[in-house]
Design a protein around this motif. Structure first.
Motif, short mmCIF file in Angstrom:
data_model
loop_
_atom_site.label_atom_id
_atom_site.label_comp_id
_atom_site.label_asym_id
_atom_site.label_seq_id
_atom_site.Cartn_x
_atom_site.Cartn_y
_atom_site.Cartn_z
N GLU A 16 -5.36 2.44 0.48
CA GLU A 16 -4.26 3.27 0.96
C GLU A 16 -3.96 4.52 0.01
O GLU A 16 -3.59 5.64 0.53
CB GLU A 16 -3.09 2.27 0.94
N HIS A 17 -4.24 4.29 -1.25
CA HIS A 17 -4.26 5.59 -2.15
C HIS A 17 -4.97 6.57 -1.73
O HIS A 17 -4.69 7.69 -1.80
CB HIS A 17 -4.72 4.98 -3.58
N ILE A 18 -6.35 6.28 -1.41
CA ILE A 18 -7.33 7.15 -0.93
C ILE A 18 -6.80 7.82 0.42
O ILE A 18 -6.82 9.08 0.44
CB ILE A 18 -8.66 6.69 -0.64
N GLU A 19 -6.11 7.16 1.19
CA GLU A 19 -5.76 7.70 2.49
C GLU A 19 -4.63 8.60 2.17
O GLU A 19 -4.59 9.89 3.05
CB GLU A 19 -5.24 6.55 3.18
N VAL A 20 -3.69 8.42 1.44
CA VAL A 20 -2.55 9.23 1.09
C VAL A 20 -3.23 10.64 0.40
O VAL A 20 -3.04 11.52 1.02
CB VAL A 20 -1.75 8.70 -0.17
N LEU A 21 -4.21 10.68 -0.45
CA LEU A 21 -4.78 11.63 -0.74
C LEU A 21 -5.46 12.58 0.05
O LEU A 21 -5.48 13.94 0.14
CB LEU A 21 -5.43 11.29 -2.00
N LEU A 22 -6.17 11.92 0.96
CA LEU A 22 -7.06 12.52 2.03
C LEU A 22 -6.14 13.27 2.91
O LEU A 22 -6.51 14.41 3.37
CB LEU A 22 -7.74 11.72 2.90
N ASN A 23 -4.74 12.79 3.00
CA ASN A 23 -3.97 13.51 4.03
C ASN A 23 -3.00 14.40 3.65
O ASN A 23 -2.22 14.57 4.32
CB ASN A 23 -3.37 12.32 5.00
N SER A 24 -3.10 14.42 2.11
CA SER A 24 -1.84 15.18 1.50
C SER A 24 -2.28 16.90 1.20
O SER A 24 -1.31 17.52 0.92
CB SER A 24 -1.51 14.59 0.26
N ALA A 25 -3.39 17.21 1.29
CA ALA A 25 -4.19 18.36 0.94
C ALA A 25 -3.41 19.43 1.69
O ALA A 25 -3.02 20.41 1.32
CB ALA A 25 -5.56 18.24 0.49
N GLU A 26 -3.87 19.39 2.98
CA GLU A 26 -3.56 20.28 3.96
C GLU A 26 -1.88 20.67 4.13
O GLU A 26 -1.49 21.81 4.08
CB GLU A 26 -3.92 20.09 5.10
N PHE A 76 17.27 2.84 3.23
CA PHE A 76 16.53 4.14 3.39
C PHE A 76 15.75 4.15 4.79
O PHE A 76 16.07 5.08 5.52
CB PHE A 76 15.82 4.56 2.46
N LYS A 77 15.01 3.30 5.16
CA LYS A 77 14.16 3.18 6.27
C LYS A 77 14.99 2.85 7.84
O LYS A 77 14.67 3.39 8.63
CB LYS A 77 12.91 2.08 6.14
N ASN A 78 15.90 2.20 7.39
CA ASN A 78 16.72 1.62 8.63
C ASN A 78 18.17 1.96 8.95
O ASN A 78 18.59 1.86 9.90
CB ASN A 78 16.53 -0.03 8.74
N LEU A 97 2.19 10.06 7.66
CA LEU A 97 2.01 9.66 6.42
C LEU A 97 2.95 9.34 5.77
O LEU A 97 2.91 8.49 4.81
CB LEU A 97 1.33 10.94 5.83
N PHE A 98 4.37 9.75 5.77
CA PHE A 98 5.42 9.60 4.97
C PHE A 98 5.73 7.95 5.27
O PHE A 98 6.17 7.41 4.12
CB PHE A 98 6.61 10.16 5.67
N PHE A 99 5.78 7.52 6.71
CA PHE A 99 6.18 6.16 6.58
C PHE A 99 5.14 5.18 5.90
O PHE A 99 5.51 3.99 5.59
CB PHE A 99 6.38 5.75 8.12
N GLY A 100 3.82 5.87 5.88
CA GLY A 100 2.84 5.06 5.41
C GLY A 100 3.05 4.92 3.79
O GLY A 100 2.72 3.68 3.41
N VAL A 101 3.41 5.67 3.43
CA VAL A 101 3.52 5.93 1.78
C VAL A 101 4.96 4.92 1.71
O VAL A 101 4.83 4.24 0.63
CB VAL A 101 3.91 7.31 1.46
N LEU A 102 5.87 5.05 2.27
CA LEU A 102 6.99 4.17 2.16
C LEU A 102 6.60 2.42 2.20
O LEU A 102 6.92 2.04 1.50
CB LEU A 102 8.10 4.72 3.21
N GLU A 103 5.86 2.40 3.14
CA GLU A 103 5.52 0.86 3.08
C GLU A 103 4.58 0.39 2.19
O GLU A 103 4.72 -0.71 1.98
CB GLU A 103 4.63 0.73 4.83
N HIS A 104 3.66 1.56 1.81
CA HIS A 104 2.81 1.12 0.55
C HIS A 104 3.57 0.81 -0.63
O HIS A 104 3.53 -0.17 -1.51
CB HIS A 104 2.02 2.39 0.35
N ILE A 105 4.67 1.59 -0.77
CA ILE A 105 5.62 1.25 -1.95
C ILE A 105 6.18 0.34 -1.88
O ILE A 105 6.54 -0.53 -2.79
CB ILE A 105 6.44 2.55 -2.11
N ILE A 106 6.76 -0.35 -0.67
CA ILE A 106 7.51 -1.45 -0.48
C ILE A 106 6.70 -2.22 -0.82
O ILE A 106 7.20 -3.51 -1.35
CB ILE A 106 8.26 -1.64 0.92
#
Length: 292
Positions: A29-39, A243-245, A261-270
């Motif tokens: 999931e860390h990798i996924e965030v970095l892959l999708n954050s560059a652009e 915050f989510k609901n 991506l935002f919601f993926g990061v949020l779930e990751h942190i939760i």
């Protein structure tokens, strides 16, 4: 860390299949965030970096999937060794990425460092259990020098290291949430932004309190900080749920604009802070005999 006896280097007691699986999922999931954050942030991700990140994503995901149906004869040592091998490649990549890809982009730089700390931390969790070597307190107790991480050589140092690490990570999480989609986050209600900053300050206070008691570390002063972390972590989880609901914290018009991506990061942190909640419960039970 999923543990039963903090600081005692018994592989069976300290590491379980669930621990490896948790960190494998966390890693891809860390990798996924970095892959999708560059652009979205205007950064250029070199193709060689992108290809290597995708390869490592697949490797961590494979470890996670392979541990989905664990059999009695599963070789835990082999799975940890396999994880560590992939993790070393990710650490090396992140060390380069922060200077050769995301340098000059504050949001991406912070995220890269954040994930780097986590990958280095889990390496130190597993490493003493895989290799026979002399372990000294100065080698493994985590403090403000982030390159020194680990479990410690006794239960108090182990608990100290766990709390320090998660207080540091917790302090950075509000910033990560706020900066995944910075344009949209600028439209958040002031009360929401204020609460995120308040949470960050509280996690920083836990880290500061730990450093302050370390010269005279004992069961009593460590328990006081551990209790502070337990309450803070629960408050943060409650806030993230709101915050989510709750539209009072995240207005519907704004929620509709946010990328996936935002919601993926949020779930990751939760997920990580639910993990911390379980960790604190185990420490309170095993070290202090308290059910919380």
């Amino acid at each position: 860390m999923d543990m039963f006896d903090c600081g005692i280097y018994s592989f069976v007691n300290s590491i379980t299949i669930e621990t490896i699986r948790f960190w494998a999922k966390n890693s891809y999931e860390h990798i996924e965030v970095l892959l999708n954050s560059a652009e979205p942030n205007g950064a250029i991700l070199q193709k060689s970096f992108e290809d290597e990140m995708k390869r490592l994503f697949t490797s961590f995901q494979s470890i996670y999937n392979d541990l989905g149906e664990v059999k009695r004869d599963t070789n835990v040592y082999y799975m940890v060794k396999r994880f560590l091998s992939v993790n070393d490649h990710l650490i090396a990549l992140l060390e380069r990425l922060k200077f050769e890809g995301y340098n000059g982009f504050p949001i991406l730089y912070e995220a890269t460092y954040h994930f780097l700390y986590e990958q280095m931390y889990v390496k130190e969790i597993f490493k003493p259990l895989m290799y026979t070597r002399d372990v000294h307190p100065q080698d493994v107790v985590m403090h403000a020098s982030f390159r020194r991480m680990g479990l410690g050589t006794n239960p108090l140092q182990c608990i100290y290291g766990q709390i320090y690490f998660w207080s540091m990570i917790g302090a950075e999480h509000p910033s990560l949430v706020m900066n995944v989609a910075p344009d949209e986050m600028k439209q958040l209600p002031k009360s929401t932004v204020k609460e995120f900053k308040h949470i960050t300050n509280r996690f920083n206070n836990v880290a500061y309190a730990l450093s302050s008691i370390y010269p005279k570390l004992n069961n009593q002063n460590l328990l006081a900080v551990l209790e502070d972390l337990r309450v803070l972590n629960r408050d943060f989880l409650n806030f993230l749920s709101n915050f989510k609901n709750n539209p009072q914290y995240l207005p519907p018009f704004l929620k509709r604009q946010l990328p996936e991506l935002f919601f993926g990061v949020l779930e990751h942190i939760i997920d990580e802070h639910q993990y911390v909640e379980g960790l604190v419960k185990k420490i309170m039970k095993s070290q202090y005999g308290q059910d919380v």
